[in-house]
Scaffold this motif. Sequence first.
Motif, PDB file in Angstrom:
ATOM      1  N   CYS A  18       0.847  -1.196   0.000  1.00  0.00           N
ATOM      2  CA  CYS A  18       0.000   0.000   0.000  1.00  0.00           C
ATOM      3  C   CYS A  18       0.880   1.242   0.000  1.00  0.00           C
ATOM      4  N   SER A  19       0.489   2.235  -0.783  1.00  0.00           N
ATOM      5  CA  SER A  19       1.209   3.504  -0.766  1.00  0.00           C
ATOM      6  C   SER A  19       0.270   4.632  -1.147  1.00  0.00           C
ATOM      7  N   THR A  20       0.524   5.791  -0.562  1.00  0.00           N
ATOM      8  CA  THR A  20      -0.224   6.996  -0.891  1.00  0.00           C
ATOM      9  C   THR A  20       0.795   8.077  -1.180  1.00  0.00           C
ATOM     10  N   ASP A  21       0.819   8.560  -2.417  1.00  0.00           N
ATOM     11  CA  ASP A  21       1.731   9.625  -2.805  1.00  0.00           C
ATOM     12  C   ASP A  21       0.945  10.910  -2.999  1.00  0.00           C
ATOM     13  N   GLY A 104      -2.333  -7.869  -9.022  1.00  0.00           N
ATOM     14  CA  GLY A 104      -2.023  -6.467  -9.292  1.00  0.00           C
ATOM     15  C   GLY A 104      -2.599  -5.541  -8.243  1.00  0.00           C
ATOM     16  N   SER A 105      -2.322  -4.250  -8.397  1.00  0.00           N
ATOM     17  CA  SER A 105      -2.725  -3.243  -7.421  1.00  0.00           C
ATOM     18  C   SER A 105      -4.011  -2.537  -7.823  1.00  0.00           C
ATOM     19  N   ASN A 106      -4.737  -2.087  -6.818  1.00  0.00           N
ATOM     20  CA  ASN A 106      -5.859  -1.180  -7.015  1.00  0.00           C
ATOM     21  C   ASN A 106      -5.282   0.232  -7.019  1.00  0.00           C
ATOM     22  N   ARG A 107      -5.991   1.165  -7.674  1.00  0.00           N
ATOM     23  CA  ARG A 107      -5.482   2.538  -7.734  1.00  0.00           C
ATOM     24  C   ARG A 107      -6.624   3.536  -7.769  1.00  0.00           C
ATOM     25  N   LEU A 108      -6.465   4.623  -7.018  1.00  0.00           N
ATOM     26  CA  LEU A 108      -7.372   5.766  -7.077  1.00  0.00           C
ATOM     27  C   LEU A 108      -6.502   7.010  -7.107  1.00  0.00           C
ATOM     28  N   HIS A 109      -6.496   7.698  -8.241  1.00  0.00           N
ATOM     29  CA  HIS A 109      -5.668   8.890  -8.450  1.00  0.00           C
ATOM     30  C   HIS A 109      -6.606  10.084  -8.584  1.00  0.00           C
ATOM     31  N   VAL A 110      -6.446  11.061  -7.680  1.00  0.00           N
ATOM     32  CA  VAL A 110      -7.355  12.204  -7.606  1.00  0.00           C
ATOM     33  C   VAL A 110      -6.555  13.500  -7.657  1.00  0.00           C
ATOM     34  N   ALA A 111      -6.981  14.444  -8.503  1.00  0.00           N
ATOM     35  CA  ALA A 111      -6.409  15.791  -8.548  1.00  0.00           C
ATOM     36  C   ALA A 111      -7.340  16.714  -7.764  1.00  0.00           C
ATOM     37  N   ARG A 123      -4.817  26.449  -4.009  1.00  0.00           N
ATOM     38  CA  ARG A 123      -3.898  25.323  -3.822  1.00  0.00           C
ATOM     39  C   ARG A 123      -4.294  24.183  -4.743  1.00  0.00           C
ATOM     40  N   GLN A 124      -3.296  23.430  -5.212  1.00  0.00           N
ATOM     41  CA  GLN A 124      -3.523  22.264  -6.061  1.00  0.00           C
ATOM     42  C   GLN A 124      -2.584  21.150  -5.635  1.00  0.00           C
ATOM     43  N   PHE A 125      -3.109  19.922  -5.615  1.00  0.00           N
ATOM     44  CA  PHE A 125      -2.255  18.764  -5.351  1.00  0.00           C
ATOM     45  C   PHE A 125      -2.946  17.517  -5.878  1.00  0.00           C
ATOM     46  N   GLU A 126      -2.172  16.451  -6.000  1.00  0.00           N
ATOM     47  CA  GLU A 126      -2.696  15.174  -6.461  1.00  0.00           C
ATOM     48  C   GLU A 126      -2.430  14.113  -5.403  1.00  0.00           C
ATOM     49  N   VAL A 127      -3.395  13.225  -5.235  1.00  0.00           N
ATOM     50  CA  VAL A 127      -3.257  12.098  -4.321  1.00  0.00           C
ATOM     51  C   VAL A 127      -3.361  10.835  -5.167  1.00  0.00           C
ATOM     52  N   ASP A 128      -2.358   9.988  -5.078  1.00  0.00           N
ATOM     53  CA  ASP A 128      -2.321   8.742  -5.841  1.00  0.00           C
ATOM     54  C   ASP A 128      -2.226   7.587  -4.852  1.00  0.00           C
ATOM     55  N   ARG A 129      -3.339   6.903  -4.636  1.00  0.00           N
ATOM     56  CA  ARG A 129      -3.413   5.798  -3.681  1.00  0.00           C
ATOM     57  C   ARG A 129      -3.354   4.479  -4.424  1.00  0.00           C
ATOM     58  N   LYS A 130      -2.420   3.629  -4.010  1.00  0.00           N
ATOM     59  CA  LYS A 130      -2.300   2.280  -4.577  1.00  0.00           C
ATOM     60  C   LYS A 130      -2.360   1.294  -3.425  1.00  0.00           C
ATOM     61  N   SER A 131      -3.084   0.216  -3.623  1.00  0.00           N
ATOM     62  CA  SER A 131      -3.144  -0.809  -2.584  1.00  0.00           C
ATOM     63  C   SER A 131      -3.244  -2.182  -3.219  1.00  0.00           C
ATOM     64  N   ASN A 132      -2.755  -3.151  -2.492  1.00  0.00           N
ATOM     65  CA  ASN A 132      -2.821  -4.529  -2.941  1.00  0.00           C
ATOM     66  C   ASN A 132      -3.119  -5.394  -1.721  1.00  0.00           C
ATOM     67  N   PRO A 133      -4.405  -5.655  -1.472  1.00  0.00           N
ATOM     68  CA  PRO A 133      -4.762  -6.416  -0.275  1.00  0.00           C
ATOM     69  C   PRO A 133      -4.511  -7.913  -0.393  1.00  0.00           C
ATOM     70  N   LYS A 152      -8.552  10.521   3.635  1.00  0.00           N
ATOM     71  CA  LYS A 152      -7.673  10.822   4.765  1.00  0.00           C
ATOM     72  C   LYS A 152      -6.400  11.546   4.285  1.00  0.00           C
ATOM     73  N   ALA A 153      -5.870  11.133   3.137  1.00  0.00           N
ATOM     74  CA  ALA A 153      -4.677  11.786   2.596  1.00  0.00           C
ATOM     75  C   ALA A 153      -4.982  13.228   2.177  1.00  0.00           C
ATOM     76  N   ILE A 154      -6.159  13.462   1.621  1.00  0.00           N
ATOM     77  CA  ILE A 154      -6.563  14.822   1.255  1.00  0.00           C
ATOM     78  C   ILE A 154      -6.629  15.693   2.511  1.00  0.00           C
ATOM     79  N   ALA A 155      -7.304  15.189   3.559  1.00  0.00           N
ATOM     80  CA  ALA A 155      -7.419  15.948   4.812  1.00  0.00           C
ATOM     81  C   ALA A 155      -6.053  16.200   5.439  1.00  0.00           C
TER      82      ALA A 155
END
Length: 160
Positions: A18-21, A104-111, A123-133, A152-155
């Motif tokens: 799992c990673s959140t960038d 493979g991994s699941n992914r949710l990429h949000v701008a 303000r602008q940022f991107e959150v790229d969440r990848k997980s592999n349960p 949670k990463a956005i907050a």
Amino acid sequence: MLRITIIAAASALLLAACSTDVKETPAPGAAPHVAGQSLAVKSVHGQSSATNLPGDLMPRLTQAIQGEVGSGASGGQAANLEFNVVDYKEVSGAARALGGMLAGSNRLHVAVTLRDPSGAVLRQFEVDRKSNPGALGAVSDQEGGLITATAKAIAATLAK
């Protein structure tokens, strides 16, 4: 000793799965973000440029973001939060049951864009969440996990 090594290796694999960038993007014409600068999110609106979204993802993500950042919170500069789902991928439960982690991994990429009431970008940022349960994904809410972690990463990014 072998047991400890196996447990440590398994833990490392789970954590690596799992990673959140978060990538902050300077907003054109806006003053650079100052750490500790408080924003009071008044509204949350989303859209998607991804084509393969489940029908309930947008309302669930909007609700999760509102729950994490608060709606109409006071004490900071008023801001409207807009988000765009750039990419979404969820490995099916069947593939998870058969292939586990190898599916493979699941992914949710949000701008994310925050605007003041006049529409100027704050303000602008991107959150790229990848997980592999792994195989657990066959019996868990993979979509819900991506949504919760992304909100949670956005907050957390807004709190910086």
